[in-house]
Design a protein around this motif. Structure first.
Motif, PDB file in Angstrom:
ATOM      1  N   GLN A   1      57.555  18.051  38.062  1.00 55.77           N
ATOM      2  CA  GLN A   1      57.533  16.680  37.295  1.00 55.77           C
ATOM      3  C   GLN A   1      56.816  16.596  36.198  1.00 55.77           C
ATOM      4  O   GLN A   1      57.462  16.182  34.896  1.00 55.77           O
ATOM      5  CB  GLN A   1      57.457  15.528  38.409  1.00 55.77           C
ATOM      6  N   ALA A   2      55.754  16.887  36.221  1.00 54.27           N
ATOM      7  CA  ALA A   2      54.662  16.750  34.954  1.00 54.27           C
ATOM      8  C   ALA A   2      53.645  17.589  35.005  1.00 54.27           C
ATOM      9  O   ALA A   2      52.712  17.525  33.853  1.00 54.27           O
ATOM     10  CB  ALA A   2      54.259  15.339  34.935  1.00 54.27           C
ATOM     11  N   SER A   3      53.276  18.527  35.867  1.00 59.48           N
ATOM     12  CA  SER A   3      52.289  19.184  36.049  1.00 59.48           C
ATOM     13  C   SER A   3      52.406  20.709  36.554  1.00 59.48           C
ATOM     14  O   SER A   3      53.079  20.848  37.359  1.00 59.48           O
ATOM     15  CB  SER A   3      51.074  18.647  36.993  1.00 59.48           C
ATOM     16  N   VAL A   4      51.960  21.785  35.809  1.00 60.11           N
ATOM     17  CA  VAL A   4      51.755  22.954  36.216  1.00 60.11           C
ATOM     18  C   VAL A   4      50.307  23.631  36.142  1.00 60.11           C
ATOM     19  O   VAL A   4      49.773  23.370  35.358  1.00 60.11           O
ATOM     20  CB  VAL A   4      52.841  23.911  35.464  1.00 60.11           C
ATOM     21  N   GLN A   5      49.938  24.258  37.459  1.00 56.34           N
ATOM     22  CA  GLN A   5      48.584  24.828  37.521  1.00 56.34           C
ATOM     23  C   GLN A   5      48.636  26.106  37.857  1.00 56.34           C
ATOM     24  O   GLN A   5      49.393  26.825  38.573  1.00 56.34           O
ATOM     25  CB  GLN A   5      47.854  24.103  38.572  1.00 56.34           C
ATOM     26  N   VAL A   6      47.840  27.053  36.990  1.00 52.56           N
ATOM     27  CA  VAL A   6      47.755  28.468  37.169  1.00 52.56           C
ATOM     28  C   VAL A   6      46.376  28.938  37.225  1.00 52.56           C
ATOM     29  O   VAL A   6      45.470  28.576  36.660  1.00 52.56           O
ATOM     30  CB  VAL A   6      48.203  29.251  36.113  1.00 52.56           C
ATOM     31  N   LYS A   7      46.051  29.608  38.436  1.00 53.15           N
ATOM     32  CA  LYS A   7      44.744  29.968  38.807  1.00 53.15           C
ATOM     33  C   LYS A   7      44.623  31.533  38.996  1.00 53.15           C
ATOM     34  O   LYS A   7      45.559  31.986  40.015  1.00 53.15           O
ATOM     35  CB  LYS A   7      44.139  29.117  40.084  1.00 53.15           C
ATOM     36  N   VAL A   8      43.724  32.163  38.440  1.00 53.55           N
ATOM     37  CA  VAL A   8      43.867  33.677  38.817  1.00 53.55           C
ATOM     38  C   VAL A   8      42.140  33.775  39.201  1.00 53.55           C
ATOM     39  O   VAL A   8      41.205  33.638  38.569  1.00 53.55           O
ATOM     40  CB  VAL A   8      43.965  34.658  37.381  1.00 53.55           C
ATOM     41  N   THR A   9      42.067  34.586  40.219  1.00 53.53           N
ATOM     42  CA  THR A   9      40.775  34.770  41.040  1.00 53.53           C
ATOM     43  C   THR A   9      40.701  36.346  41.330  1.00 53.53           C
ATOM     44  O   THR A   9      41.775  36.817  41.602  1.00 53.53           O
ATOM     45  CB  THR A   9      40.442  33.823  42.043  1.00 53.53           C
ATOM     46  N   TYR A  10      39.606  36.791  41.610  1.00 52.77           N
ATOM     47  CA  TYR A  10      39.241  38.344  42.180  1.00 52.77           C
ATOM     48  C   TYR A  10      38.411  37.959  43.310  1.00 52.77           C
ATOM     49  O   TYR A  10      37.159  37.729  43.029  1.00 52.77           O
ATOM     50  CB  TYR A  10      38.670  39.154  41.095  1.00 52.77           C
ATOM     51  N   ILE A  11      38.891  38.132  44.514  1.00 54.65           N
ATOM     52  CA  ILE A  11      37.928  37.923  45.814  1.00 54.65           C
ATOM     53  C   ILE A  11      38.261  39.170  46.782  1.00 54.65           C
ATOM     54  O   ILE A  11      39.311  39.593  47.033  1.00 54.65           O
ATOM     55  CB  ILE A  11      38.276  36.545  46.393  1.00 54.65           C
ATOM     56  N   ASN A  12      37.108  39.758  47.093  1.00 54.74           N
ATOM     57  CA  ASN A  12      37.130  40.930  48.192  1.00 54.74           C
ATOM     58  C   ASN A  12      38.384  41.882  47.613  1.00 54.74           C
ATOM     59  O   ASN A  12      39.134  42.607  48.473  1.00 54.74           O
ATOM     60  CB  ASN A  12      37.492  40.413  49.378  1.00 54.74           C
ATOM     61  N   LYS A  13      38.147  42.462  46.441  1.00 50.02           N
ATOM     62  CA  LYS A  13      38.818  43.573  45.966  1.00 50.02           C
ATOM     63  C   LYS A  13      40.441  43.274  46.059  1.00 50.02           C
ATOM     64  O   LYS A  13      41.276  43.967  46.031  1.00 50.02           O
ATOM     65  CB  LYS A  13      38.596  44.941  46.600  1.00 50.02           C
ATOM     66  N   ARG A  14      40.672  41.889  45.739  1.00 52.74           N
ATOM     67  CA  ARG A  14      41.998  41.415  45.426  1.00 52.74           C
ATOM     68  C   ARG A  14      42.022  40.355  44.284  1.00 52.74           C
ATOM     69  O   ARG A  14      41.346  39.623  44.223  1.00 52.74           O
ATOM     70  CB  ARG A  14      42.515  40.542  46.822  1.00 52.74           C
TER      71      ARG A  14
END
Length: 443
Positions: free
Chosen positions: A359-372
């Protein structure tokens, strides 16, 4: 149970060094010390035996009485401060003792044994340890004879003092030996690791695309491995080129007759037009697959942040009329172990779908946790029903309610993620729409 091949080489080298220093050297130390003490005991027995026979040779038996010269041959028995003592008994009575035994505060136990039988053993008098040699002999002649018991003693402290000096010297040399062995093993480890470190650098250079093959400047033990790796790299390169060429040729060959069909009267039929569109979509898919060529066994390292920023900038221009609010969270240090084109294909398709559905919002998050390495793409659109989520990820599946949003390009995304042995899951986004979660495991 941990396999030995799973333990890093440096750790195994450390285990060997610890075994040598903590186990092998102490065992060697105690073995040598024990052997040396045993040799001291044997030498004591031989020494006492020599004194014994010397005393017997000096005995004079007069009127059934043992008489000895004022000064005997053994110098150790003539010193008052000596640690060696000699005594002679007749009928359990002490009839003679050496000068060294003047200060002796005890009388050794006499032994009733067979004539000519000697006995050597460790004894204790007043809490102190001594080594005792005793022998029963017959003195005199056939007309006048009598038994006499010769007893010689050596203080055990004489042995332990010598042993203490020996062990001090042995400890010093063991420490020197341990230091030398540690130095030699460390130098040997560093020397032996140099070819492996060079091989590791070359493999990383191949992963980053700076080199295409390994050099042959390696020891004989590694030459077979490097040759096999080069053969594997060359075989993979040829196979990839054949695959891309064949796939591209096939897709291009189909595009011409497809274009003719789409301009023919057949295209006026809605059902036929729909099937032609599906065929065109499949051809476009395969052309993109040919361009990316799948993934390489030797993966390249691609920085995620610049790729994500580039995609988001493009989406802002494409969907400027929707005035979408983009939020991104990605650390500059995060890397995708793969081709940049493949990463753009994955993120581009998912973010594009999110823009279409939101509708009006897009969120992108990139993380590195426990070799992932984890990607999360959220939108505030209508979302996807749980019953449709698995179906949406299946090849050839299509949700008509999302033909303008989620579902477009997911076949490409799913294939690419599967090529990199990753996973993709669909969930409900915290902001109300759909959430796509992609994970890549890096050991």
């Amino acid at each position: 149970m941990v396999n030995a091949t799973q333990v890093p080489l440096k750790i195994r080298q450390g285990f060997v060094l610890v075994f040598v220093l903590i186990i092998a050297l102490p065992v060697l130390f105690f073995s040598v010390s024990s052997a040396y003490y045993s040799s001291l005991v044997d030498a004591t027995e031989n020494n006492l035996e020599a004194h014994l026979y010397s005393l017997i040779s000096e005995v004079e038996f007069i009127d059934e009485t043992v008489q000895m010269p004022n000064t005997i041959l053994a110098p150790e028995l003539n010193r008052i401060d000596s640690d060696t003592f000699a005594l002679i008994y007749q009928n359990n009575d002490l009839v003679w003792y050496s000068e060294s035994a003047v200060s002796l505060e005890f009388n050794p136990n006499t032994i009733d044994s067979e004539t000519g039988a000697s006995e050597f053993k460790q004894v204790f008098y007043q809490g102190d340890a001594y080594w005792q040699l005793s022998l029963t002999v017959i003195l005199g002649n056939a007309e006048q004879s009598q038994q006499a018991v010769f007893i010689l003693l050596r203080d055990d402290k004489a042995l332990t003092n010598v042993l203490s000096e020996f062990t001090d010297t042995l400890i010093t040399w063991m420490l020197i030996l341990g230091a030398i062995m540690t130095l030699l093993m460390s130098l040997g480890f560093i020397w032996n690791m140099r070819p492996l470190q060079r091989l590791d650098k070359e493999i990383k250079a191949i992963e980053s695309g700076k080199k295409e093959r390994l050099s042959f400047s390696y020891p004989v033990e590694l030459q077979a491995i490097t040759q096999d790796l080069n053969l594997l790299l060359e075989s993979q390169r040829r196979q990839k080129e054949r695959y891309r060429a064949s796939l591209s040729d096939l897709a291009h060959a189909l595009k011409t007759p497809l274009a003719i069909l789409k301009s023919s009267p057949m295209a006026d039929d809605n059902d036929a037009q729909e099937q032609l569109d599906r065929i065109n979509s499949m051809i476009e898919h395969q052309l993109k697959r040919a361009a990316t060529g799948g993934t390489d066994t030797w993966k390249k390292k691609t920085a995620v942040a610049p790729v994500l920023e580039s995609i988001l900038n493009a989406m802002k221009k494409v969907y400027h009329q929707k005035a979408i609010e983009f939020e991104s969270d990605c650390d500059e240090s995060l890397n995708f172990l793969g081709d940049k084109t493949d990463l753009m294909e994955i993120l581009g398709n998912l973010i594009d779908n999110a823009c279409k559905a939101c509708q009006a919002s897009v969120q992108v998050k990139v993380t590195y946790i426990n070799k992932r390495l984890i990607f999360e793409i959220n939108d505030d659109g209508p979302g996807i029903e749980p019953s449709d989520r698995k179906k949406l990820l299946q090849r050839g599946a299509r949700l008509d309610t999302y033909e303008s949003g989620h579902g477009v390009g997911l076949a490409i995304v799913a294939d690419l993620i599967n090529d990199y042995q990753g996973t993709i899951n669909i969930d409900s986004a915290p902001i109300g729409g759909a959430q796509f979660i992609i994970e890549f495991k890096y050991d």
